[in-house]
Design a protein around this motif. Structure first.
Motif, PDB file in Angstrom:
ATOM      1  N   GLU A  80      57.176  51.622  53.077  1.00 14.46           N
ATOM      2  CA  GLU A  80      56.595  52.847  53.650  1.00 14.46           C
ATOM      3  C   GLU A  80      55.298  52.538  54.391  1.00 14.46           C
ATOM      4  O   GLU A  80      55.018  53.139  55.438  1.00 14.46           O
ATOM      5  CB  GLU A  80      56.335  53.882  52.547  1.00 14.46           C
ATOM      6  N   MET A  81      54.519  51.606  53.885  1.00 19.80           N
ATOM      7  CA  MET A  81      53.256  51.256  54.554  1.00 19.80           C
ATOM      8  C   MET A  81      53.497  50.576  55.900  1.00 19.80           C
ATOM      9  O   MET A  81      52.645  50.624  56.775  1.00 19.80           O
ATOM     10  CB  MET A  81      52.403  50.381  53.644  1.00 19.80           C
ATOM     11  N   ALA A  82      54.663  49.956  56.054  1.00 20.49           N
ATOM     12  CA  ALA A  82      54.992  49.283  57.309  1.00 20.49           C
ATOM     13  C   ALA A  82      55.762  50.183  58.267  1.00 20.49           C
ATOM     14  O   ALA A  82      56.277  49.713  59.279  1.00 20.49           O
ATOM     15  CB  ALA A  82      55.790  48.011  57.014  1.00 20.49           C
ATOM     16  N   LYS A  83      55.821  51.485  57.959  1.00 21.21           N
ATOM     17  CA  LYS A  83      56.546  52.411  58.839  1.00 21.21           C
ATOM     18  C   LYS A  83      55.933  52.361  60.238  1.00 21.21           C
ATOM     19  O   LYS A  83      54.733  52.560  60.416  1.00 21.21           O
ATOM     20  CB  LYS A  83      56.473  53.838  58.284  1.00 21.21           C
ATOM     21  N   GLY A  84      56.788  52.109  61.205  1.00 24.84           N
ATOM     22  CA  GLY A  84      56.333  51.933  62.585  1.00 24.84           C
ATOM     23  C   GLY A  84      56.504  50.498  63.046  1.00 24.84           C
ATOM     24  O   GLY A  84      56.338  50.195  64.221  1.00 24.84           O
ATOM     25  N   ASN A  85      56.826  49.609  62.116  1.00 23.81           N
ATOM     26  CA  ASN A  85      57.098  48.222  62.461  1.00 23.81           C
ATOM     27  C   ASN A  85      58.410  47.820  61.795  1.00 23.81           C
ATOM     28  O   ASN A  85      58.426  47.310  60.674  1.00 23.81           O
ATOM     29  CB  ASN A  85      55.957  47.308  62.003  1.00 23.81           C
ATOM     30  N   PRO A  86      59.540  48.082  62.482  1.00 27.20           N
ATOM     31  CA  PRO A  86      60.852  47.809  61.886  1.00 27.20           C
ATOM     32  C   PRO A  86      61.053  46.353  61.468  1.00 27.20           C
ATOM     33  O   PRO A  86      61.705  46.080  60.464  1.00 27.20           O
ATOM     34  CB  PRO A  86      61.843  48.190  62.992  1.00 27.20           C
ATOM     35  N   GLU A  87      60.477  45.425  62.225  1.00 28.48           N
ATOM     36  CA  GLU A  87      60.611  43.998  61.875  1.00 28.48           C
ATOM     37  C   GLU A  87      59.954  43.712  60.522  1.00 28.48           C
ATOM     38  O   GLU A  87      60.530  43.015  59.681  1.00 28.48           O
ATOM     39  CB  GLU A  87      59.980  43.133  62.965  1.00 28.48           C
ATOM     40  N   MET A  88      58.779  44.267  60.299  1.00 31.54           N
ATOM     41  CA  MET A  88      58.094  44.063  59.024  1.00 31.54           C
ATOM     42  C   MET A  88      58.840  44.776  57.902  1.00 31.54           C
ATOM     43  O   MET A  88      58.986  44.237  56.803  1.00 31.54           O
ATOM     44  CB  MET A  88      56.642  44.550  59.110  1.00 31.54           C
ATOM     45  N   GLN A  89      59.315  45.982  58.171  1.00 32.30           N
ATOM     46  CA  GLN A  89      60.074  46.701  57.152  1.00 32.30           C
ATOM     47  C   GLN A  89      61.314  45.906  56.738  1.00 32.30           C
ATOM     48  O   GLN A  89      61.613  45.790  55.549  1.00 32.30           O
ATOM     49  CB  GLN A  89      60.481  48.088  57.658  1.00 32.30           C
ATOM     50  N   GLU A  90      62.013  45.341  57.703  1.00 33.18           N
ATOM     51  CA  GLU A  90      63.209  44.544  57.401  1.00 33.18           C
ATOM     52  C   GLU A  90      62.838  43.307  56.584  1.00 33.18           C
ATOM     53  O   GLU A  90      63.536  42.949  55.635  1.00 33.18           O
ATOM     54  CB  GLU A  90      63.941  44.148  58.683  1.00 33.18           C
ATOM     55  N   ALA A  91      61.749  42.650  56.938  1.00 29.46           N
ATOM     56  CA  ALA A  91      61.312  41.471  56.186  1.00 29.46           C
ATOM     57  C   ALA A  91      61.007  41.848  54.739  1.00 29.46           C
ATOM     58  O   ALA A  91      61.398  41.142  53.805  1.00 29.46           O
ATOM     59  CB  ALA A  91      60.083  40.848  56.851  1.00 29.46           C
ATOM     60  N   LEU A  92      60.319  42.954  54.546  1.00 34.54           N
ATOM     61  CA  LEU A  92      59.985  43.399  53.189  1.00 34.54           C
ATOM     62  C   LEU A  92      61.250  43.741  52.400  1.00 34.54           C
ATOM     63  O   LEU A  92      61.361  43.416  51.216  1.00 34.54           O
ATOM     64  CB  LEU A  92      59.026  44.593  53.241  1.00 34.54           C
ATOM     65  N   ARG A  93      62.206  44.369  53.056  1.00 34.49           N
ATOM     66  CA  ARG A  93      63.491  44.686  52.376  1.00 34.49           C
ATOM     67  C   ARG A  93      64.221  43.411  51.995  1.00 34.49           C
ATOM     68  O   ARG A  93      64.781  43.304  50.908  1.00 34.49           O
ATOM     69  CB  ARG A  93      64.343  45.563  53.266  1.00 34.49           C
ATOM     70  N   ARG A  94      64.236  42.424  52.906  1.00 39.14           N
ATOM     71  CA  ARG A  94      64.894  41.146  52.600  1.00 39.14           C
ATOM     72  C   ARG A  94      64.239  40.471  51.401  1.00 39.14           C
ATOM     73  O   ARG A  94      64.907  39.774  50.639  1.00 39.14           O
ATOM     74  CB  ARG A  94      64.851  40.201  53.808  1.00 39.14           C
ATOM     75  N   LEU A  95      62.960  40.701  51.233  1.00 39.94           N
ATOM     76  CA  LEU A  95      62.246  40.117  50.100  1.00 39.94           C
ATOM     77  C   LEU A  95      62.472  40.900  48.813  1.00 39.94           C
ATOM     78  O   LEU A  95      62.097  40.443  47.739  1.00 39.94           O
ATOM     79  CB  LEU A  95      60.743  40.038  50.412  1.00 39.94           C
ATOM     80  N   GLY A  96      63.039  42.116  48.930  1.00 37.92           N
ATOM     81  CA  GLY A  96      63.349  42.891  47.736  1.00 37.92           C
ATOM     82  C   GLY A  96      62.593  44.188  47.559  1.00 37.92           C
ATOM     83  O   GLY A  96      62.765  44.891  46.574  1.00 37.92           O
ATOM     84  N   SER A  97      61.752  44.520  48.523  1.00 41.79           N
ATOM     85  CA  SER A  97      61.017  45.787  48.439  1.00 41.79           C
ATOM     86  C   SER A  97      61.955  46.947  48.800  1.00 41.79           C
ATOM     87  O   SER A  97      62.940  46.762  49.508  1.00 41.79           O
ATOM     88  CB  SER A  97      59.826  45.788  49.386  1.00 41.79           C
ATOM     89  N   VAL A  98      61.627  48.122  48.303  1.00 41.15           N
ATOM     90  CA  VAL A  98      62.430  49.310  48.612  1.00 41.15           C
ATOM     91  C   VAL A  98      61.585  50.349  49.321  1.00 41.15           C
ATOM     92  O   VAL A  98      60.420  50.340  49.310  1.00 41.15           O
ATOM     93  CB  VAL A  98      63.043  49.938  47.350  1.00 41.15           C
TER      94      VAL A  98
END
Length: 188
Positions: free
Chosen positions: A170-188
């Motif tokens: 949620e904190m990375a909202k506006g940066n899809p690349e960062m959001q995807e990286a965080l999801r790949r690492l296991g964040s929700v």
């Protein structure tokens, strides 16, 4: 300012009347590594005599992207755990600007807790990286790589992002690349 605007006599007068601490900081921010090393050689206790707030200038230097000065400060032994902007450590600041090299260097020192929340936003370094990826977006910053480095070093990918309870994604909202990286690492 005297030096910047060519007032050499005023600069010489101020330098002659400045404490070693002020001379050190002036040389650091001028990227005058020769002068810095001369000052430290002439007084081996200079860096260790600095206050916690003066050590916190390392985090502020990184936050403001004066990377040469920051590297020199790390070489000299400035404390990367000392609080800077909003109470964040040097690691928080390096994450905020997405500087992988400084993140790696600070992690190698082992002097900063990976999940330590700053006192202002209650955000860990991963939170600063997530939020910085949207609100700072430093040129040359590699926020996904910073997140991968932190998690590989043991940072909690499930940590709360800030005092409002936002997730890292949620904190990375506006940066899809960062959001995807965080999801790949296991964040929700």
């Amino acid at each position: 300012m005297a030096k910047k605007y060519g007032h050499e006599p005023v600069f010489a007068l101020l330098t002659a009347r400045s404490s070693p601490n002020v001379l050190l900081r002036t040389a650091l921010f001028a990227n005058d590594s020769g002068r810095v090393r001369a000052l430290v050689t002439s007084d081996s206790t200079l860096v260790s005599s600095l206050s916690r707030a003066e050590h916190g200038q390392l985090a502020q230097t990184i936050f403001h992207e004066a990377f040469d000065a920051a590297n020199l400060m790390l070489d000299l032994g400035f404390d990367p755990a000392a609080p800077g902007v909003d109470g964040g450590t040097a690691l928080h600041a390096a994450c905020w600007v997405g500087n992988v090299r400084l993140v790696d260097r600070i992690l190698a020192l082992g002097a900063v807790h990976l999940d330590a929340a700053d006192p202002t936003h209650q955000s860990p370094p991963l939170g600063w990286s997530a939020y910085g990826s949207v609100h700072r977006r430093s040129p040359g910053g590699d926020y996904p790589a910073v997140a991968f480095r932190l998690v590989a070093a043991g940072a909690d990918i499930h940590a709360t992002g800030n005092l409002h309870g936002l997730t890292l994604v949620e904190m990375a909202k506006g940066n899809p690349e960062m959001q995807e990286a965080l999801r790949r690492l296991g964040s929700v």
